[in-house]
Scaffold this motif. Sequence first.
Motif, PDB file in Angstrom:
ATOM      1  N   LEU A  77       3.168  -4.836  -2.606  1.00 46.20           N
ATOM      2  CA  LEU A  77       3.765  -5.631  -1.881  1.00 46.20           C
ATOM      3  C   LEU A  77       2.624  -6.739  -1.516  1.00 46.20           C
ATOM      4  O   LEU A  77       2.725  -7.922  -1.026  1.00 46.20           O
ATOM      5  CB  LEU A  77       4.465  -5.036  -0.798  1.00 46.20           C
ATOM      6  N   VAL A  88       1.708  -8.947  -4.091  1.00 45.02           N
ATOM      7  CA  VAL A  88       2.818  -9.747  -4.297  1.00 45.02           C
ATOM      8  C   VAL A  88       2.974 -10.987  -3.259  1.00 45.02           C
ATOM      9  O   VAL A  88       3.042 -12.290  -3.439  1.00 45.02           O
ATOM     10  CB  VAL A  88       3.939  -9.307  -4.566  1.00 45.02           C
ATOM     11  N   GLY A 120      10.062  -8.132  -4.716  1.00 42.47           N
ATOM     12  CA  GLY A 120       9.192  -7.011  -4.374  1.00 42.47           C
ATOM     13  C   GLY A 120       9.952  -6.286  -3.174  1.00 42.47           C
ATOM     14  O   GLY A 120       9.756  -5.035  -3.532  1.00 42.47           O
ATOM     15  N   TRP A 158      11.261  -2.429  -3.317  1.00 42.94           N
ATOM     16  CA  TRP A 158      10.758  -1.268  -2.564  1.00 42.94           C
ATOM     17  C   TRP A 158      12.118  -0.599  -1.925  1.00 42.94           C
ATOM     18  O   TRP A 158      12.111   0.590  -1.931  1.00 42.94           O
ATOM     19  CB  TRP A 158      10.011  -1.864  -1.217  1.00 42.94           C
TER      20      TRP A 158
END
Length: 70
Positions: free
Chosen positions: A33, A36, A48, A52
């Motif tokens: 993350l 990203v 993302g 998650w």
Amino acid sequence: GRGVGLETSPFFTLYFLLTGFHLLHVGLGIIILAVVCRRAGILGVETGTAFWHMVDLVWIVMFPIVYLVK
């Protein structure tokens, strides 16, 4: 002293292994993350975070199953 360890019972072996895999996934998820967030636009960040949360749901379902099967 007497404590709970990896080899106390099959339940605790599975529990500690799942907890370790969860720690690994959280660590890798934070790294992914972060990458990203630095390189992608808003769409990449939304993708993302959606991934998650999907992985989060898998863990939320898996831990209670371990307790129910115990």
